[in-house]
Design an enzyme around this catalytic site. Structure first.
Site, PDB file in Angstrom:
ATOM      1  N   GLY A 124      -0.845  -2.881   5.921  1.00 31.94           N
ATOM      2  CA  GLY A 124      -1.994  -3.761   6.169  1.00 31.94           C
ATOM      3  C   GLY A 124      -2.573  -3.502   7.554  1.00 31.94           C
ATOM      4  O   GLY A 124      -2.841  -2.355   7.942  1.00 31.94           O
ATOM      5  N   SER A 159     -11.143  -1.594   5.261  1.00 30.07           N
ATOM      6  CA  SER A 159      -9.718  -1.269   5.100  1.00 30.07           C
ATOM      7  C   SER A 159      -9.130  -0.846   6.441  1.00 30.07           C
ATOM      8  O   SER A 159      -9.850  -0.495   7.376  1.00 30.07           O
ATOM      9  CB  SER A 159      -9.601  -0.114   4.101  1.00 30.07           C
ATOM     10  OG  SER A 159      -8.288   0.381   4.057  1.00 30.07           O
ATOM     11  N   SER A 160      -7.802  -0.886   6.497  1.00 31.79           N
ATOM     12  CA  SER A 160      -7.092  -0.323   7.659  1.00 31.79           C
ATOM     13  C   SER A 160      -6.406   0.991   7.301  1.00 31.79           C
ATOM     14  O   SER A 160      -5.741   1.589   8.158  1.00 31.79           O
ATOM     15  CB  SER A 160      -6.028  -1.300   8.152  1.00 31.79           C
ATOM     16  OG  SER A 160      -6.609  -2.486   8.592  1.00 31.79           O
ATOM     17  N   THR A 167       0.928  -1.126   0.000  1.00 29.64           N
ATOM     18  CA  THR A 167       0.000   0.000   0.000  1.00 29.64           C
ATOM     19  C   THR A 167       0.955   1.158   0.000  1.00 29.64           C
ATOM     20  O   THR A 167       2.149   0.966   0.287  1.00 29.64           O
ATOM     21  CB  THR A 167      -0.855  -0.055   1.290  1.00 29.64           C
ATOM     22  OG1 THR A 167      -1.822  -1.098   1.170  1.00 29.64           O
ATOM     23  CG2 THR A 167      -1.583   1.238   1.574  1.00 29.64           C
ATOM     24  N   THR A 221      -3.925   1.876  -2.734  1.00 26.74           N
ATOM     25  CA  THR A 221      -3.365   0.524  -2.717  1.00 26.74           C
ATOM     26  C   THR A 221      -3.916  -0.373  -3.822  1.00 26.74           C
ATOM     27  O   THR A 221      -5.011  -0.132  -4.346  1.00 26.74           O
ATOM     28  CB  THR A 221      -3.675  -0.134  -1.343  1.00 26.74           C
ATOM     29  OG1 THR A 221      -2.979  -1.368  -1.227  1.00 26.74           O
ATOM     30  CG2 THR A 221      -5.152  -0.389  -1.158  1.00 26.74           C
TER      31      THR A 221
HETATM   32  N1  GLY Z   1      -5.655  -3.462   1.514  1.00 24.38           N
HETATM   33  C1  GLY Z   1      -5.183  -2.942   2.738  1.00 24.38           C
HETATM   34  C2  GLY Z   1      -6.148  -2.050   3.402  1.00 24.38           C
HETATM   35  O1  GLY Z   1      -7.019  -1.511   2.737  1.00 24.38           O
HETATM   36  O2  GLY Z   1      -6.093  -1.867   4.593  1.00 24.38           O
END
Ligand code: GLY
Length: 589
Positions: free
Chosen positions: A489, A466-467, A395, A413
């Protein structure tokens, strides 16, 4: 439990570790960061790639504002950082507008196609088929990046879209010199990327060998796609030739994204999640990101403790961080999802009295056990089962700030490094594998070991949880003070929190705050991840308190931040945990 810890450690260390171990790089990184602050009075861009940061800084120098610079940087990263910069993914942009004193959250997260369904990644045994979820034509949600960047530029930029897209088009058309980082990264992913004929053609030489450091990478199809985006103001991607190429790619392998899905893609402006820590206000991304909610929730829990007296990265301090993280991630597993499909109890989760209730559960002398911690608003948590994990993720974050005080904090990302590994033939860009961020089976962890529930189950048109936590912090007078964010992540939220605490509570410079060793805990697995640099004393005391620390070490994230000092000067901090990042001042692009 041991077996589980070993596979998770392997997964998370894949996520965190780059070509050099931090044991080799740690002190050097800190020195680099501390000895080369980039300071400016007229604007700054910080991103994971120096070429893209220069593009953004040039746009600032040409009279563009922070939004123009962010959009130019975002499109440039789609060319120079193909593992995470993207057209085929999605993300979130926090924008602070100086004149109106407004902060906006732009959601350009991917959407599940109309034909997606709850069990689409379950095999005949009812288990999650990780290959299908992560590396197949079904792994991709409808991309939002192009719509998001164009929306931001058209609504909040001052230059033309043509002007901000030109540098990216030129980089793709004429090529750019490969950094050691890009050449290493493409070499290490050759097996996966070369399985797809288009990715093989776009990212490797004609004989299949990898490009080397200082080779020139030319991306003609990508240049043409960017040109069409420029002339159509983004429409081509969703309703024109690029849309046709995406759909043809789907049809070749039975994928689900249709013309209608692309035409229906929508950018959503959402109200940011804002909170306070001590006398600072902060605003971050609301659902479908879990970032803002849990950042505020954890800070609320921690606000009731004298962290400064404990000492930075002391055992007592880390204990309190971990106990707040454990409780926030337990809540994440049950209550977070796309708010357009599930009633996410945002206000309850960020309520200071709820945080006080959670704080009371924390024994200052002993670790809790995650199996005993349930999502806290109701007694409804189900036992969770863990299964095998996947590989590393990518990301990328960038921050921009202009001379007028407009600020952008953007994280976007493809999900994993190079997304699904599948490129759109004829269009020159990679597709995301964001469908894996849904909970394919409640209680079953995704690629980050994150356990989710029905709130994040797959539904047509839904955005996966998402994070990503692009964040803007305000000083006690209400002026923007810090823009930050990171990849990583599941570790993103806890990294952003530690940067904020380092700056606000421990009064570090942004370079120090960025270089300091980080830790992470996410409820399950019940394990503290930590970077080298944590003292042996702290680790020993934490173990005595009952915490579990495995032996794995690695880098946690790569934050790209801008801090405005009391004198009004901007300090840029490019995180040197990953090679190639750069802070560039507007007056010196
Ligand atoms: N794909 C990682 C996130 O959106 O947190």
């Amino acid at each position: 439990m041991n077996k589980f810890l070993v596979f998770f450690a392997t997964c998370l260390s894949g996520l965190l570790i780059g070509p050099l171990s931090l044991a080799d790089r740690g002190p050097l990184l800190a020195r680099q960061a501390l000895h080369h602050p980039v300071i400016s009075e007229s604007g700054m861009v910080v991103s994971q790639d120096m070429i893209a940061s220069r593009v953004g800084a040039q746009i600032l120098a040409q009279g563009g504002n922070a939004i123009d610079a962010a959009v130019a940087t975002g499109f440039a990263l789609a060319v120079t950082l193909p593992r995470a910069g993207n057209l085929g993914g999605g993300g979130f942009m926090m924008v602070h507008l100086a004149e109106s004193n407004k902060t906006i959250a732009i959601d350009y997260r991917e959407m599940a196609p109309a034909e997606a369904f709850k069990d689409m990644f379950l095999d005949t045994e009812g288990d999650v088929d990780n290959l299908k979820a992560r590396f197949s034509i079904f792994s991709s949600g409808v991309p939002g990046t192009v719509a998001g960047l164009v929306h931001a530029q058209e609504n909040y930029g001052v230059l033309s879209l043509k002007r901000v897209l030109e540098p990216a088009i030129k980089l793709a058309r004429d090529g750019f010199t490969l950094s050691p980082d890009l050449s290493d990264s493409l070499r290490s992913r050759a097996e996966r990327l070369q399985r797809d004929p288009s990715s093989k053609k776009y990212f490797y030489k004609a004989d299949g060998s990898p490009y080397l450091h200082r080779d020139i990478l030319v991306q003609k199809d990508l240049a043409n796609t960017l040109k069409r985006i420029m002339t159509s103001k983004g429409k081509d991607f969703y309703q024109g030739k690029t849309a046709n190429l995406i759909v043809e790619q789907m049809q070749r392998s039975g994928g689900l994204i249709s013309k209608q899905d692309l035409a229906n893609y929508e950018v959503i402006e959402r109200t940011p999640v804002c909170g306070s820590f001590r006398d600072h206000r902060l605003c971050a991304m609301p659902p479908p990101s879990s970032g803002g909610v849990h950042l505020v929730q954890m800070l609320n829990i921690l606000e009731g403790s004298d962290l400064k007296a404990m000492g930075h990265n002391s055992a007592a301090y880390i204990h309190h961080l971990v106990e707040s993280m454990r409780r926030a991630y337990a809540d994440r597993s049950l209550y977070l999802g796309d708010p357009d499909f599930f009633p996410v109890p945002v206000e309850q989760l960020i309520d200071k009295s709820y945080a006080a209730h959670l704080r009371q559960q924390i024994n200052p002398k002993a670790s809790s056990r995650s199996v005993n911690i349930k999502p806290g608003l109701r007694e409804t948590a189900q036992p969770v089962e863990h299964n095998e994990q996947s590989e590393s993720t990518e990301t990328t974050h960038f921050s921009t700030w202009d001379r007028w005080g407009n600020v952008v904090s953007n994280t976007y990302t493809l999900n994993f490094s190079y997304g699904s590994g599948i490129s759109v033939g004829g269009a020159g860009f990679l597709l995301n594998n964001e469908m894996d961020d849904f909970s394919s089976k409640p209680g079953f962890p995704n690629g980050y070991g994150l356990v989710g529930g029905i709130a994040n189950g797959i539904q047509p048109g839904k955005r996966p949880l998402s994070s990503m936590t692009p964040t803007i912090v305000f000083d006690p007078k209400g002026e923007p003070m810090l823009a930050t964010g990171t990849p990583g992540g599941s570790t993103i939220i806890t990294i952003v929190m530690q940067i904020l605490l380092n700056v606000i509570e421990f009064e570090m410079t942004i370079a120090e705050a960025t270089a300091s060793p980080r830790i992470h805990h996410q409820w399950l697995p019940d394990n503290i991840y930590y970077e080298p640099g944590l003292s042996e004393d702290s680790k020993a005391i934490l173990r005595e308190m009952g915490h579990i620390l495995n032996d794995s070490t690695g880098r946690l994230g790569a934050a790209q931040s801008i801090y405005r000092n009391v004198d009004g000067r901007l300090h840029g901090a490019a995180d040197s945990r990953r090679q190639g990042a750069g802070a560039v001042a507007a007056e010196n692009p």
